[in-house]
Design a protein around this motif. Structure first.
Motif, PDB file in Angstrom:
ATOM      1  N   VAL A   6      50.887  90.213  20.260  1.00  6.29           N
ATOM      2  CA  VAL A   6      49.871  89.154  20.160  1.00  6.29           C
ATOM      3  C   VAL A   6      48.753  89.451  21.171  1.00  6.29           C
ATOM      4  N   ILE A   7      47.777  88.557  21.215  1.00  3.48           N
ATOM      5  CA  ILE A   7      46.751  88.596  22.265  1.00  3.48           C
ATOM      6  C   ILE A   7      46.915  87.332  23.107  1.00  3.48           C
ATOM      7  N   PRO A   8      46.446  87.331  24.357  1.00  6.87           N
ATOM      8  CA  PRO A   8      46.596  86.145  25.208  1.00  6.87           C
ATOM      9  C   PRO A   8      45.892  84.928  24.594  1.00  6.87           C
ATOM     10  N   LYS A   9      46.593  83.815  24.539  1.00  7.47           N
ATOM     11  CA  LYS A   9      46.002  82.592  23.983  1.00  7.47           C
ATOM     12  C   LYS A   9      46.685  81.374  24.580  1.00  7.47           C
ATOM     13  N   GLY A  10      45.984  80.238  24.468  1.00  8.72           N
ATOM     14  CA  GLY A  10      46.562  79.012  24.990  1.00  8.72           C
ATOM     15  C   GLY A  10      45.848  77.792  24.472  1.00  8.72           C
ATOM     16  N   TRP A  11      46.379  76.645  24.878  1.00  2.00           N
ATOM     17  CA  TRP A  11      45.848  75.351  24.450  1.00  2.00           C
ATOM     18  C   TRP A  11      44.596  74.990  25.243  1.00  2.00           C
ATOM     19  N   PRO A  12      43.755  74.123  24.710  1.00  2.00           N
ATOM     20  CA  PRO A  12      42.576  73.660  25.464  1.00  2.00           C
ATOM     21  C   PRO A  12      42.986  73.060  26.808  1.00  2.00           C
ATOM     22  N   MET A  13      42.106  73.191  27.791  1.00  2.00           N
ATOM     23  CA  MET A  13      42.333  72.642  29.127  1.00  2.00           C
ATOM     24  C   MET A  13      41.184  71.690  29.435  1.00  2.00           C
ATOM     25  N   GLU A  14      41.543  70.501  29.870  1.00  2.00           N
ATOM     26  CA  GLU A  14      40.524  69.504  30.172  1.00  2.00           C
ATOM     27  C   GLU A  14      39.584  70.028  31.256  1.00  2.00           C
ATOM     28  N   GLY A  15      38.296  69.865  31.014  1.00  2.00           N
ATOM     29  CA  GLY A  15      37.291  70.270  31.989  1.00  2.00           C
ATOM     30  C   GLY A  15      36.917  71.745  31.938  1.00  2.00           C
ATOM     31  N   ARG A  16      37.528  72.516  31.029  1.00  2.00           N
ATOM     32  CA  ARG A  16      37.183  73.949  30.914  1.00  2.00           C
ATOM     33  C   ARG A  16      36.588  74.237  29.543  1.00  2.00           C
ATOM     34  N   GLN A  17      35.556  75.062  29.553  1.00  2.00           N
ATOM     35  CA  GLN A  17      34.980  75.490  28.289  1.00  2.00           C
ATOM     36  C   GLN A  17      35.952  76.440  27.589  1.00  2.00           C
ATOM     37  N   SER A  18      35.822  76.545  26.283  1.00  2.00           N
ATOM     38  CA  SER A  18      36.780  77.324  25.491  1.00  2.00           C
ATOM     39  C   SER A  18      36.851  78.790  25.928  1.00  2.00           C
ATOM     40  N   PHE A  19      35.707  79.427  26.215  1.00  2.40           N
ATOM     41  CA  PHE A  19      35.742  80.831  26.645  1.00  2.40           C
ATOM     42  C   PHE A  19      36.422  80.973  28.009  1.00  2.40           C
ATOM     43  N   ALA A  20      36.309  79.926  28.853  1.00  3.29           N
ATOM     44  CA  ALA A  20      36.957  79.957  30.167  1.00  3.29           C
ATOM     45  C   ALA A  20      38.473  79.799  30.033  1.00  3.29           C
ATOM     46  N   VAL A  21      38.908  79.047  29.028  1.00  5.20           N
ATOM     47  CA  VAL A  21      40.342  78.933  28.753  1.00  5.20           C
ATOM     48  C   VAL A  21      40.878  80.305  28.334  1.00  5.20           C
ATOM     49  N   ALA A  22      40.160  80.982  27.448  1.00  3.66           N
ATOM     50  CA  ALA A  22      40.576  82.318  27.001  1.00  3.66           C
ATOM     51  C   ALA A  22      40.656  83.274  28.193  1.00  3.66           C
ATOM     52  N   GLU A  23      39.671  83.210  29.075  1.00  2.00           N
ATOM     53  CA  GLU A  23      39.647  84.052  30.275  1.00  2.00           C
ATOM     54  C   GLU A  23      40.856  83.759  31.162  1.00  2.00           C
ATOM     55  N   ARG A  24      41.180  82.501  31.339  1.00  2.00           N
ATOM     56  CA  ARG A  24      42.315  82.095  32.176  1.00  2.00           C
ATOM     57  C   ARG A  24      43.639  82.581  31.573  1.00  2.00           C
ATOM     58  N   GLU A  25      43.790  82.450  30.261  1.00  3.37           N
ATOM     59  CA  GLU A  25      45.010  82.907  29.599  1.00  3.37           C
ATOM     60  C   GLU A  25      45.175  84.420  29.732  1.00  3.37           C
ATOM     61  N   ALA A  26      44.073  85.159  29.661  1.00  6.97           N
ATOM     62  CA  ALA A  26      44.137  86.617  29.822  1.00  6.97           C
ATOM     63  C   ALA A  26      44.677  86.975  31.199  1.00  6.97           C
ATOM     64  N   TYR A  27      44.248  86.236  32.218  1.00  5.95           N
ATOM     65  CA  TYR A  27      44.761  86.483  33.563  1.00  5.95           C
ATOM     66  C   TYR A  27      46.238  86.087  33.663  1.00  5.95           C
ATOM     67  N   GLU A  28      46.580  84.872  33.239  1.00  2.00           N
ATOM     68  CA  GLU A  28      47.952  84.383  33.404  1.00  2.00           C
ATOM     69  C   GLU A  28      48.972  85.213  32.632  1.00  2.00           C
ATOM     70  N   GLU A  29      48.630  85.597  31.392  1.00  2.00           N
ATOM     71  CA  GLU A  29      49.590  86.276  30.527  1.00  2.00           C
ATOM     72  C   GLU A  29      49.574  87.795  30.653  1.00  2.00           C
ATOM     73  N   ALA A  30      48.408  88.367  31.005  1.00  2.00           N
ATOM     74  CA  ALA A  30      48.294  89.823  31.009  1.00  2.00           C
ATOM     75  C   ALA A  30      47.798  90.402  32.331  1.00  2.00           C
ATOM     76  N   GLY A  31      47.371  89.554  33.261  1.00  2.00           N
ATOM     77  CA  GLY A  31      46.923  90.046  34.554  1.00  2.00           C
ATOM     78  C   GLY A  31      45.616  90.803  34.516  1.00  2.00           C
ATOM     79  N   VAL A  32      44.731  90.408  33.586  1.00  2.00           N
ATOM     80  CA  VAL A  32      43.434  91.080  33.516  1.00  2.00           C
ATOM     81  C   VAL A  32      42.318  90.102  33.865  1.00  2.00           C
ATOM     82  N   LYS A  33      41.282  90.645  34.462  1.00  2.00           N
ATOM     83  CA  LYS A  33      40.084  89.880  34.771  1.00  2.00           C
ATOM     84  C   LYS A  33      38.900  90.642  34.202  1.00  2.00           C
ATOM     85  N   GLY A  34      37.890  89.885  33.830  1.00  2.00           N
ATOM     86  CA  GLY A  34      36.717  90.522  33.258  1.00  2.00           C
ATOM     87  C   GLY A  34      35.661  89.512  32.876  1.00  2.00           C
TER      88      GLY A  34
END
Length: 169
Positions: free
Chosen positions: A51-79
């Motif tokens: 799969v690719i890193p994904k997650g549920w919406p987070m209050e107070g975060r824009q959708s692209f920022a949620v995707a960015e956060r999931e990439a870090y939490e699940e795969a340890g990548v930043k960008g």
């Protein structure tokens, strides 16, 4: 008869609900020697499918920022996440007690700058950098396969080297 009524009720609920939304990151990098694009796949914690890193919406975060956060939490990548989605795909999310609900996953491209040694889900998933064609072959969801291949085509077309103009023409 009671179990049949419960199953029928679950099926009605499943089809009546609108799709739930999730946000995902299509993490990519460019191989410098060949200029080839690679994407990062991870395994899911429950079934081990790619799969690719994904997650549920987070209050107070824009959708692209949620995707960015999931990439870090699940795969340890930043960008750098792109602020506009590259598309979406649908899948059936398995919930507790066997119920499945439709999910629409909005996907954001994330150009990876850094690989972290430690991250929240380290050791819970396998990670692999692969070509887009290999990634499309590994993922199960037809819409995600198409999205990955379309991303490669779009990226390649927009990053072709511009030919030098002939000074004698």
């Amino acid at each position: 008869m009671n179990i049949l009524n419960r199953i029928a009720s679950d099926v009605r609920l499943m089809f009546r609900r609108p799709a739930r939304i999730q946000y995902a990151a299509l993490c990519f990098r460019i191989r410098k020697k060949r200029g080839q694009i690679e994407v990062l796949l991870i395994t899911s914690r429950d079934t081990g499918r790619w799969v690719i890193p994904k997650g549920w919406p987070m209050e107070g975060r824009q959708s692209f920022a949620v995707a960015e956060r999931e990439a870090y939490e699940e795969a340890g990548v930043k960008g750098r996440p792109h602020k506009e989605p590259i598309g979406y795909y649908m899948y059936q999310k398995g919930l507790s007690q066997g119920l499945k609900v439709p999910c629409k996953v909005q996907v954001y491209a994330l150009e990876v700058d850094e690989l972290c040694k430690n991250f929240p889900e380290k050791g819970q998933r396998r990670l692999e950098w692969v070509s887009c064609s290999e990634a499309a072959a590994r993922v199960a969801e037809p819409g995600l396969k198409t999205l990955i291949l379309d991303f490669e085509r779009t990226w390649t077309a927009s990053h072709q080297p511009v030919p030098a103009k002939n000074a004698h023409a």
